[in-house]
Design a protein around this motif. Structure first.
Motif, mmCIF file in Angstrom:
data_model
loop_
_atom_site.group_PDB
_atom_site.id
_atom_site.type_symbol
_atom_site.label_atom_id
_atom_site.label_comp_id
_atom_site.label_asym_id
_atom_site.label_seq_id
_atom_site.Cartn_x
_atom_site.Cartn_y
_atom_site.Cartn_z
ATOM 1 N N MET A 114 27.103 5.729 6.429
ATOM 2 C CA MET A 114 27.086 4.396 6.274
ATOM 3 C C MET A 114 28.631 3.902 6.024
ATOM 4 O O MET A 114 29.108 2.933 6.293
ATOM 5 C CB MET A 114 26.315 4.049 5.247
ATOM 6 N N ALA A 115 29.576 5.142 5.452
ATOM 7 C CA ALA A 115 30.841 4.772 4.808
ATOM 8 C C ALA A 115 31.438 4.526 6.196
ATOM 9 O O ALA A 115 32.593 3.749 6.164
ATOM 10 C CB ALA A 115 31.220 6.034 4.219
ATOM 11 N N CYS A 116 31.220 5.019 7.188
ATOM 12 C CA CYS A 116 31.939 4.883 8.719
ATOM 13 C C CYS A 116 31.399 3.712 9.266
ATOM 14 O O CYS A 116 31.587 3.506 10.392
ATOM 15 C CB CYS A 116 32.024 6.340 9.561
ATOM 16 N N GLY A 117 30.196 3.041 8.918
ATOM 17 C CA GLY A 117 29.884 1.938 9.488
ATOM 18 C C GLY A 117 28.685 2.042 10.229
ATOM 19 O O GLY A 117 27.914 1.428 10.904
ATOM 20 N N THR A 118 28.177 3.441 10.269
ATOM 21 C CA THR A 118 27.071 3.867 11.247
ATOM 22 C C THR A 118 25.890 3.666 10.697
ATOM 23 O O THR A 118 25.573 4.569 9.456
ATOM 24 C CB THR A 118 27.453 5.295 11.518
ATOM 25 N N PRO A 119 24.699 3.098 11.033
ATOM 26 C CA PRO A 119 23.587 2.838 10.324
ATOM 27 C C PRO A 119 22.913 4.144 10.441
ATOM 28 O O PRO A 119 22.785 5.111 11.570
ATOM 29 C CB PRO A 119 22.780 1.694 11.149
ATOM 30 N N VAL A 120 21.727 4.325 9.686
ATOM 31 C CA VAL A 120 20.775 5.435 9.684
ATOM 32 C C VAL A 120 19.197 5.008 10.125
ATOM 33 O O VAL A 120 18.930 4.132 9.436
ATOM 34 C CB VAL A 120 20.901 6.267 8.358
ATOM 35 N N ILE A 121 18.672 5.849 10.877
ATOM 36 C CA ILE A 121 17.325 5.756 11.070
ATOM 37 C C ILE A 121 16.734 6.878 10.530
ATOM 38 O O ILE A 121 16.893 7.931 10.993
ATOM 39 C CB ILE A 121 17.083 5.449 12.442
ATOM 40 N N ALA A 122 15.810 6.615 9.276
ATOM 41 C CA ALA A 122 15.193 7.697 8.691
ATOM 42 C C ALA A 122 13.827 7.620 8.543
ATOM 43 O O ALA A 122 13.316 6.547 8.421
ATOM 44 C CB ALA A 122 15.809 7.579 7.194
ATOM 45 N N PHE A 123 12.989 8.637 8.409
ATOM 46 C CA PHE A 123 11.774 9.046 8.222
ATOM 47 C C PHE A 123 11.380 8.306 6.780
ATOM 48 O O PHE A 123 12.307 8.622 5.877
ATOM 49 C CB PHE A 123 10.836 10.111 8.400
ATOM 50 N N SER A 181 22.031 -2.257 17.632
ATOM 51 C CA SER A 181 23.033 -3.323 17.716
ATOM 52 C C SER A 181 23.026 -4.516 17.014
ATOM 53 O O SER A 181 24.200 -5.100 16.722
ATOM 54 C CB SER A 181 23.105 -3.571 19.092
ATOM 55 N N SER A 182 21.917 -4.680 16.035
ATOM 56 C CA SER A 182 21.597 -5.837 15.259
ATOM 57 C C SER A 182 22.389 -5.487 13.797
ATOM 58 O O SER A 182 22.513 -6.514 13.259
ATOM 59 C CB SER A 182 20.354 -6.082 15.151
ATOM 60 N N ILE A 183 22.695 -4.360 13.490
ATOM 61 C CA ILE A 183 23.142 -3.968 12.477
ATOM 62 C C ILE A 183 24.618 -4.201 12.396
ATOM 63 O O ILE A 183 25.660 -4.025 13.210
ATOM 64 C CB ILE A 183 23.275 -2.478 12.044
ATOM 65 N N ASP A 184 25.277 -5.083 11.421
ATOM 66 C CA ASP A 184 26.744 -5.331 11.266
ATOM 67 C C ASP A 184 27.323 -4.119 10.684
ATOM 68 O O ASP A 184 27.144 -4.072 9.280
ATOM 69 C CB ASP A 184 26.674 -6.445 10.355
ATOM 70 N N ARG A 185 28.264 -3.568 11.398
ATOM 71 C CA ARG A 185 28.679 -2.178 10.861
ATOM 72 C C ARG A 185 29.613 -2.524 9.372
ATOM 73 O O ARG A 185 29.583 -1.556 8.793
ATOM 74 C CB ARG A 185 29.490 -1.605 11.704
ATOM 75 N N THR A 186 30.147 -3.489 9.563
ATOM 76 C CA THR A 186 31.233 -3.787 8.333
ATOM 77 C C THR A 186 30.377 -4.093 7.074
ATOM 78 O O THR A 186 30.630 -3.315 6.215
ATOM 79 C CB THR A 186 31.707 -4.876 8.639
ATOM 80 N N GLN A 187 29.295 -4.586 7.271
ATOM 81 C CA GLN A 187 28.493 -4.903 6.134
ATOM 82 C C GLN A 187 27.593 -3.558 5.721
ATOM 83 O O GLN A 187 27.499 -3.310 4.598
ATOM 84 C CB GLN A 187 27.374 -6.006 6.506
ATOM 85 N N CYS A 188 27.336 -2.524 6.872
ATOM 86 C CA CYS A 188 26.810 -1.470 6.574
ATOM 87 C C CYS A 188 27.599 -0.584 5.413
ATOM 88 O O CYS A 188 27.330 -0.016 4.631
ATOM 89 C CB CYS A 188 26.389 -0.821 7.641
ATOM 90 N N GLY A 189 29.089 -0.594 5.804
ATOM 91 C CA GLY A 189 29.813 0.198 5.243
ATOM 92 C C GLY A 189 30.312 -0.456 3.891
ATOM 93 O O GLY A 189 30.335 0.342 2.785
ATOM 94 N N ASN A 190 30.430 -1.796 3.793
ATOM 95 C CA ASN A 190 30.530 -2.280 2.299
ATOM 96 C C ASN A 190 29.401 -2.142 1.399
ATOM 97 O O ASN A 190 29.578 -1.963 0.358
ATOM 98 C CB ASN A 190 30.762 -4.049 2.544
#
Length: 341
Positions: free
Chosen positions: A269-278, A310-319
């Motif tokens: 997430m710190a890199c803006g990368t969203p996570v898909i988890a069980f 692609s619907s995830i805002d990577r900046t918002q994810c990181g913030n």
């Protein structure tokens, strides 16, 4: 304030590669020091921090029971002699370390980063004790040990300065699986999802060492590594983590075991990368649904969620990760525990 941090030997603080808990101890040692406190770190050989460091034991995860007993006696001797010098003793190591001073006036925090053994908690709370608070890194982890005593949830943290937030990646950016390649971590599921969705998958992490997981890896993971669609890049240092996490469209976290927190999720997430988890263990506490990733129930839902990345805002994810898990806020949480009693 004078603060003593204790960590088991076995891996130095900070670690060079594997050692999430050791990395946390170093992070808090540096943060406490930065906040103006006088920090002493008691940890294994080759450990260091900006404050004072006292080393003991040997660095080996396979050290003998006799060696571990020697380490316990070393800490007991040190604490019996010096505990009154510290305003706070923050123990990330064995609960047994605190035994000689459990009823002393010293403020003591016992922090857990993995599933707790209730037997030890019950035993130490049968003894006269005071100024002792137990913490764990998630509500899930707290629930495994909250059978006696005063418990609080304090989340883990990372040094966000080590991670670059990547606002946008290419459409053909790979998926990433980053964990030990054990069965409970689910690398075979990540491979299946990548093949179902036609995505490239980067696999990073340590190859298993236990016989059952070696057999699993050789049967369920290794045959699929073709270095084209499914690529294994080995264990990663901090610089490599930043590169691979930041350039992935999403990280897959198909865990079936009792992961107490999952630091790699906030590293992604710190890199803006969203996570898909069980929907398992602490993942629902770490991921903000639709903002920093998705919680899913099975492989079909994980496959569907890849199409939503692609619907995830990577900046918002990181913030939001920085807002929730920054080390300054988490360190203040620890230091406020006794004020809140």
């Amino acid at each position: 304030m004078k603060i003593l941090l204790i960590m088991d030997p076995g891996i130095p603080v900070p670690p060079k590669f594997y050692g999430g808990h050791e990395r946390l101890v170093y992070l808090f040692a540096e943060e406490y020091q930065r906040m103006g406190h006088d920090v002493t770190l008691l940890a294994g050989p080759d450990s260091h921090c900006s404050g004072q460091t006292i080393t003991f034991g040997i660095n080996s995860l396979k050290r003998s029971g006799i060696q571990k007993l020697k380490e316990i006696f070393f800490v007991w001797k040190f604490l019996l002699k010096n505990h009154s010098e510290f305003d706070l003793i923050h123990n990330f190591g064995r609960l047994l370390y605190l035994l000689p001073i459990v009823n002393s006036a010293s403020n003591k925090i016992m922090t857990y980063g993995r599933r707790v053994t209730p037997f030890g908690i019950r035993c130490i709370n049968l003894l006269p004790n005071k100024n002792l608070i137990f913490t764990a890194c998630s509500d899930f982890c707290v629930a495994t040990g909250n059978v006696a005593g005063h418990w609080e949830t304090v989340y883990n943290s990372i040094d966000f300065e080590n991670y670059q937030l990547i606002n946008q990646v290419k459409d053909d950016a790979p998926l990433l699986f980053f964990s030990r390649l054990d069965k409970i971590k689910g690398p075979h599921i990540a491979i299946d999802v990548a093949k179902r969705t036609g995505n490239k998958l980067i696999i990073a992490g340590n190859i298993p060492t236990t016989p059952d997981n070696i057999a699993y890896y050789e049967k369920m993971v290794l045959p699929h590594i073709d270095n084209e669609q499914i690529v294994y890049v080995g264990a990663l240092n901090d610089m490599q983590k930043n590169e691979y996490l930041g350039n992935a469209k999403g990280m897959l976290f198909p865990l079936s075991g009792d992961e107490a927190f999952g630091l790699v999720m906030i590293e992604a997430m710190a890199c803006g990368t969203p996570v898909i988890a069980f929907n398992h263990a602490a993942a629902p506490e770490v991921i903000d649904e639709g903002i920093s990733g998705f919680i899913v129930n099975d492989i079909e839902e994980m496959t569907d969620a890849v199409g939503k990345l692609s619907s995830i805002d990577r900046t918002q994810c990181g913030n939001i990760a920085r807002e929730r898990f920054n080390v300054t806020s988490i360190a203040h949480k620890y230091l406020s525990l006794f004020n809140a009693k």
